[in-house]
Design an enzyme around this catalytic site. Structure first.
Site, PDB file in Angstrom:
ATOM      1  N   LYS B  77      33.345  46.564  43.372  1.00 21.00           N
ATOM      2  CA  LYS B  77      34.247  46.473  42.224  1.00 21.00           C
ATOM      3  C   LYS B  77      33.794  47.440  41.136  1.00 21.00           C
ATOM      4  CE  LYS B  77      35.963  42.859  39.042  1.00 21.00           C
ATOM      5  NZ  LYS B  77      35.855  41.419  38.691  1.00 21.00           N
ATOM      6  N   SER B 152      40.179  38.944  38.597  1.00 23.07           N
ATOM      7  CA  SER B 152      40.202  40.362  38.301  1.00 23.07           C
ATOM      8  C   SER B 152      39.745  41.248  39.469  1.00 23.07           C
ATOM      9  CB  SER B 152      39.310  40.631  37.100  1.00 23.07           C
ATOM     10  OG  SER B 152      37.967  40.322  37.403  1.00 23.07           O
ATOM     11  N   SER B 176      37.339  35.142  39.232  1.00 19.79           N
ATOM     12  CA  SER B 176      37.729  36.509  39.597  1.00 19.79           C
ATOM     13  C   SER B 176      37.353  36.955  41.011  1.00 19.79           C
ATOM     14  CB  SER B 176      37.149  37.507  38.598  1.00 19.79           C
ATOM     15  OG  SER B 176      37.885  37.474  37.406  1.00 19.79           O
TER      16      SER B 176
END
Lengths: 95, 483
Positions: B77, B152, B176
């Site tokens: 990420k 996210s 997330s």
């Protein structure tokens, strides 16, 4: 929670943000909505409750103070928008 | 190329020579090339580097010297530092930023011969539940490209879902990792707070943030956790408790287990009907296996999200003060003095939701309101921790759906932040109290969209939680969606 424009700009100043005139009304509205929703917590009695300030189970973790690898200056300055090889450069602060 | 669902399958084929790391990398790169333009999961692909590393690891395998993650191709990420690679946290304010060191979690998987194939899209500074708040644009769910992947860590989930890599490393501050894993039919794991070092993770809410894996199997999540977890001299909040053996879990669970399920997790009106049915079916299976299965009332449930948002906006307004246009990131060209340099750089660089959260956080921390909001939320956080601890005195695990609904359409909730925040109703509790929680696939709804089952465990009860997740996954009849 009602917020007026003066409070909005005071908070923006503390946060070092600029709010444009077009952003004012929708931002005020959404902040008021979220803050009112947050105020539901007032329904709970917390008079004798101590705030939970740390979630980590570790307390006062120390390590030996030994010299190790540091970020070399060139690397520290690598991402700077403006620098002179030694320092970060910013607009003049003191006249 | 065979569709692999675990590293064990890959390593079996690597060992008998039926596949090589070079072939695996070529396969994933081809998938990225074909699918990424539409799905937008990766913001940077390290193709040449991954090919080269694959060659090196193939040689190590041949020499019998390969690490435990040999053959695992991973995406990270865009909030995890990887030296000499870009890092933007999905934000324009970090445009052009290059990491000068590597996150501890990333270094540990590299040391075990994982291959990092690229950097993945996410909501700006990990603030969002839909991956619609990214400077790199919206990420699409591969199960239905008109829908969000969750957030996210949306890009990280879609990359695994669409077979662009075997596993991803995401971060979980309020769900997330688990929520996008649920929306994409995958396993998403958030360990106990402090189990994995946060060094090199871009900070959002420091007392909530956890790094966690997104995988196709529980066993891969367990393996990654075992490798990433443990003490680190660069993070004073990381736990020094010994790391468990998460990859040898058989015989660990007693029988019967005491299983609680959140009553609202089957009775709430906002719950999608298929979600409720899937939950009830799963609970029935557990009862038939002889376990005690009982409803749990968590009467603080409706206060969890406001508590979470007060504390995380406060922490993020403080954490994000470092982005000021001085030492790194975007600097406005319209500044006249130092104060306007700060203000203009930040106002130009941050997106709408990030600014909203900084404003909220600054408000709840401001002198006039600090006690009414911030201290109040810290007190409620203690009540929640105590109530959760009481639940776990009585039960081994707490079950609930990961999300109230399956993936929602892109654009559906972008106008109303409160509606978006409610998407996290079941996931935030684990972050507020620090417990570990996992989302595992639990079938699909009438439209074929994946549903997730969340299991919360006791603090540092990762081994039991993973063992139970393995056991429950074996009873799954529905296959996770394959893009």
């Amino acid at each position: 929670m009602q917020i007026d424009k003066a409070t909005l700009h005071k908070i923006a100043n503390l946060a070092r943000l600029e709010i444009t005139p077009e952003e004012e009304a929708p931002l005020l509205q959404s902040l008021e909505n979220v803050l009112s929703w947050m105020e539901h917590l007032n329904e709970l009695d917390t008079d004798n409750v101590a705030p939970l300030t740390h979630i980590s189970s570790e307390i006062n973790v120390m390590r030996e103070d030994v010299v190790g690898d540091h970020l070399p200056r060139e690397q520290g300055l690598y991402n700077a928008p403006s620098q002179d090889g030694t320092y970060f450069r910013v607009p003049k602060v003191i006249e | 190329m065979k569709y692999y669902t675990s590293l064990r399958e890959i390593q079996a084929d690597l060992n008998d020579g039926s596949v090589s790391c070079r072939q695996l990398v070529a396969y994933y790169l081809k998938n990225i090339e074909e699918k990424n333009a539409q799905l937008n999961a990766f913001v940077a692909v390290y193709g040449e580097e991954a090919r080269q590393r694959a060659e090196e690891i193939d040689l190590k395998i041949a020499a019998g010297k390969a690490g435990r993650l040999a053959g695992m191709v991973v995406g990270i990420k865009d909030v995890l530092c990887y030296k000499d690679h870009g890092l933007q946290a999905g934000s324009n304010i970090l445009d052009g930023f290059v990491s000068q060191f590597t996150a501890t979690a990333v270094q540990r998987i590299l040391d075990e011969d994982a291959i990092i194939i690229g950097r993945q899209n996410c909501d700006e500074f990990a603030m969002g539940s839909s991956n619609e708040n990214s400077a790199f644009g919206v990420v699409r769910n591969a199960a239905d490209v008109t829908r969000v992947p969750g957030g996210s860590s949306g890009g990280s989930a879609v990359a695994v879902q669409a077979d662009m890599c075997l596993a991803s490393l995401g971060s979980d501050t309020g769900g997330s990792v688990r929520q996008p894993a649920a929306f994409c039919g995958l396993v998403g794991f958030k360990p106990t707070y402090g189990r994995i070092s946060r060094w090199g993770l871009v900070a959002y809410g420091s007392s909530f943030d956890c790094i966690g894996p997104i995988t196709k199997s529980v066993e891969d999540a367990a393996l990654l956790l075992e490798i990433m977890a443990g003490a680190d001299e660069f993070d004073s909040t990381v736990s020094t408790q010994p790391v468990g053996d998460y990859t040898h879990l058989s015989g660990l669970l007693k029988h019967p287990l005491r299983i609680g399920y959140l009553r609202e997790g089957v009775e709430s009106e906002g719950l999608q009907p298929e979600m409720k049915q899937a939950m009830l079916a799963k609970l029935e299976v557990l009862r038939e296996q002889g376990h005690t299965v009982e409803p749990v009332d968590f009467d603080l449930l409706s206060y969890i999200l406001p508590t979470y948002y007060i504390l995380t906006t406060a922490e993020s307004s403080s954490n994000l003060s470092r982005f000021d246009g001085v030492r790194y990131g975007h600097r406005s060209s319209n500044a006249e003095d130092l104060t306007s340099l700060y203000k203009k750089s930040r106002s130009e660089g941050f997106g709408k939701e990030v600014k909203r959260r900084i404003m909220l956080g600054t408000f709840v921390l401001s002198a006039s309101y600090y006690d009414a909001y911030y201290t109040k939320a810290q007190k409620v956080r203690r009540l929640m921790k105590e109530q959760t601890d009481r639940v776990f005195e009585k039960y081994d695990f707490l079950l609930m759906p990961t999300t109230p609904t399956t993936a929602f359409p892109i654009g559906d909730k972008t106008e109303d932040p409160l509606q978006m925040y409610l998407a996290d109703i079941f996931t935030v509790q684990a972050n507020v109290v620090g417990n570990p929680a996992i989302s595992i696939p639990n079938g699909v709804d009438a439209q074929g969209l994946p549903m997730g089952l969340q299991i919360m465990g006791k603090p540092f009860g990762e081994a039991e939680l993973l063992a139970f997740s393995n056991q429950i996954t074996e009873t799954n009849t529905a296959q996770p969606s394959v893009a």
